[in-house]
Design an enzyme around this catalytic site. Sequence first.
Site, PDB file in Angstrom:
ATOM      1  N   LEU A 248      19.951 -29.728  -3.062  1.00 23.47           N
ATOM      2  CA  LEU A 248      18.695 -29.050  -2.708  1.00 23.47           C
ATOM      3  C   LEU A 248      18.722 -27.565  -3.017  1.00 23.47           C
ATOM      4  O   LEU A 248      18.076 -26.766  -2.336  1.00 23.47           O
ATOM      5  CB  LEU A 248      18.338 -29.295  -1.231  1.00 23.47           C
ATOM      6  CG  LEU A 248      18.221 -30.768  -0.824  1.00 23.47           C
ATOM      7  CD1 LEU A 248      17.976 -30.894   0.677  1.00 23.47           C
ATOM      8  CD2 LEU A 248      17.091 -31.463  -1.593  1.00 23.47           C
TER       9      LEU A 248
ATOM     10  N   ASP B  34      21.216 -40.082  -1.201  1.00 26.20           N
ATOM     11  CA  ASP B  34      21.284 -39.344  -2.475  1.00 26.20           C
ATOM     12  C   ASP B  34      22.325 -38.228  -2.477  1.00 26.20           C
ATOM     13  O   ASP B  34      22.638 -37.702  -3.531  1.00 26.20           O
ATOM     14  CB  ASP B  34      19.924 -38.695  -2.801  1.00 26.20           C
ATOM     15  CG  ASP B  34      18.810 -39.715  -2.924  1.00 26.20           C
ATOM     16  OD1 ASP B  34      19.135 -40.917  -3.051  1.00 26.20           O
ATOM     17  OD2 ASP B  34      17.629 -39.317  -2.885  1.00 26.20           O
TER      18      ASP B  34
ATOM     19  N   GLU C 104       0.834  -1.207   0.000  1.00 26.99           N
ATOM     20  CA  GLU C 104       0.000   0.000   0.000  1.00 26.99           C
ATOM     21  C   GLU C 104       0.867   1.256   0.000  1.00 26.99           C
ATOM     22  O   GLU C 104       0.566   2.250  -0.681  1.00 26.99           O
ATOM     23  CB  GLU C 104      -0.905   0.028   1.236  1.00 26.99           C
ATOM     24  CG  GLU C 104      -1.777  -1.199   1.425  1.00 26.99           C
ATOM     25  CD  GLU C 104      -1.097  -2.284   2.266  1.00 26.99           C
ATOM     26  OE1 GLU C 104       0.075  -2.604   1.993  1.00 26.99           O
ATOM     27  OE2 GLU C 104      -1.734  -2.807   3.179  1.00 26.99           O
TER      28      GLU C 104
ATOM     29  N   CYS D 253      -2.374  -2.826   7.191  1.00 29.04           N
ATOM     30  CA  CYS D 253      -1.953  -3.027   8.585  1.00 29.04           C
ATOM     31  C   CYS D 253      -2.220  -1.792   9.429  1.00 29.04           C
ATOM     32  O   CYS D 253      -2.389  -0.682   8.929  1.00 29.04           O
ATOM     33  CB  CYS D 253      -0.487  -3.436   8.648  1.00 29.04           C
ATOM     34  SG  CYS D 253       0.652  -2.122   8.221  1.00 29.04           S
TER      35      CYS D 253
END
Length: 362
Positions: free
Chosen positions: A206, A202, A52, A75
Amino acid sequence: MDDERYMDEAFSLAERGRGGTHPNPLVGAVLVNDGEVVGRGWHLAPGQPHAEALALAEAGPRARGATLFCTLEPCSHHGRTPPCADALLAAGIARAVVAVRDPDPRVDGRGLRRLREGGVTVELDEARYGARARRQNAPFLKYHETGLPLVTYKAAVTLDGKVAAATGDARWISCPDSRRAVHQLRARTDAVLVGVGTVRRDDPELTVRLVDGRDPVRVVITRDGALPWDSKLLATARRTPTVVIADQATEAVRRRLRERGVDLIELGSSDPRDALQALAARGLLDVLCEGGPTLAGGLLAAGLIDRLVLFVAPMIVGRGAPDLLAAPAVAAVADAWRLRDVEWSRVCDDLVVSGALVRGDA
Ligand code: AOF
Ligand code: ZN
C-alpha cells in the site's frame, strides 16, 4: 474575463499542495496590481505559511491597492500562523475575490467580514467559482460539514464485475499502467484503507512505488488488531505510518503492534462510521478504500462511500468469483446506486470509470 483567469491560476497553484496539506485545505492565492500579477502563493503543509501570506511576501509594497484572488476565504484566527485577513488589511489590498467560504468553525465568514469592515471590496463569488472550489477541497469541506472523511472506493474489476477469480487469485486484473494510476491516487490521498482480509489474502504494501510521490498513511480495519505477524505492512510500519483500528484488541496484541511501530486506534464498536470518524479526527480527511468486497459492501450499505474509481479490465472470470461489493441487493433498478458526474478514460485496454456515488434516482 481577467478575473476568471487569475482565479484559474489560484486554483492551479493550490493543486501544488495536493497530498500534503491535510488536515488543512488546498489554497492558492494570486495578487494582481494594475493588471500585473505581483504575488503568488499556495499552502504546502500544516504549520507552513498560508497561501495569502506567501503571496503578500512576494508582492511586498505592490500589494497596496491590489486585488486578491483566493480559492478559500482568508482566515481570521490565530492558529499555527497569524490571521491572513489582518495581514491583507495591513498590506492595503483594495479588493478580494474569493471562491468559497471557509467552513472551519474558527473562520466561518469572519475572514470576509473583517476584510469588509477594513474597507476591502469583497466578492464571494460561489456562483462562478464555488463548484470548482468544492471539488478541489471536497475532503476538507465534507469533514467540516459532517465530521467524516471523503471516501473513494477504488477497485479493479472484470467485465463481469468480479474482483478476483473463484480461487481468490487477483494478480493481475488491471494492466500495468492502471496499477501505476493507482499509485498516483495513493500519492494524492491522506490514507489508504483496507480490511484485515485483504492483508491476509494479498499481503499488500500500500505504498507509492510505481510513481514519484509520498506514501499515504496505511489503515487496516480489524476486530482484534491481529494482523499476520509476517505481513509486509507490519514489516514496514516504522518506515511508513501504519494505523490499525480494533475494538477487541488484547493486551498481547497491543504490545506487539506497539513494538512494530503501529498506531493502534481502539474503538468501542465495530461500526465503520466510528472508524472513519476516528480517522478524520486525526486529520485523515481524504481516504482511498482499497479493501475487498466485504469492507466496501459494508461501507456502501452504510452510505459511507462518496466516490468510486473502477478499473474495468476486458476479461471474464465466470460464476463463483467474488463480486465487486458484498452489499444487499436493491429491489428495483430505480433504487440502484449510481454514479453522477461520471468520467471515463482509457488506460492500456482498461476502462477507468469514476464518479460520485448516489443512491437511487436522486
Ligand atoms: C491553510 N492554508 O493557505 C489557508 C488556510 O492550522 P493553521 O493555523 O494553519 O490554520 C488552518 C486553517 O486556516 C484551515 O482550517 C483554514 O480554515 C484556514 N485557511 N489554511 O492551511 C491556507 N488560507
Ligand atoms: Zn490564513
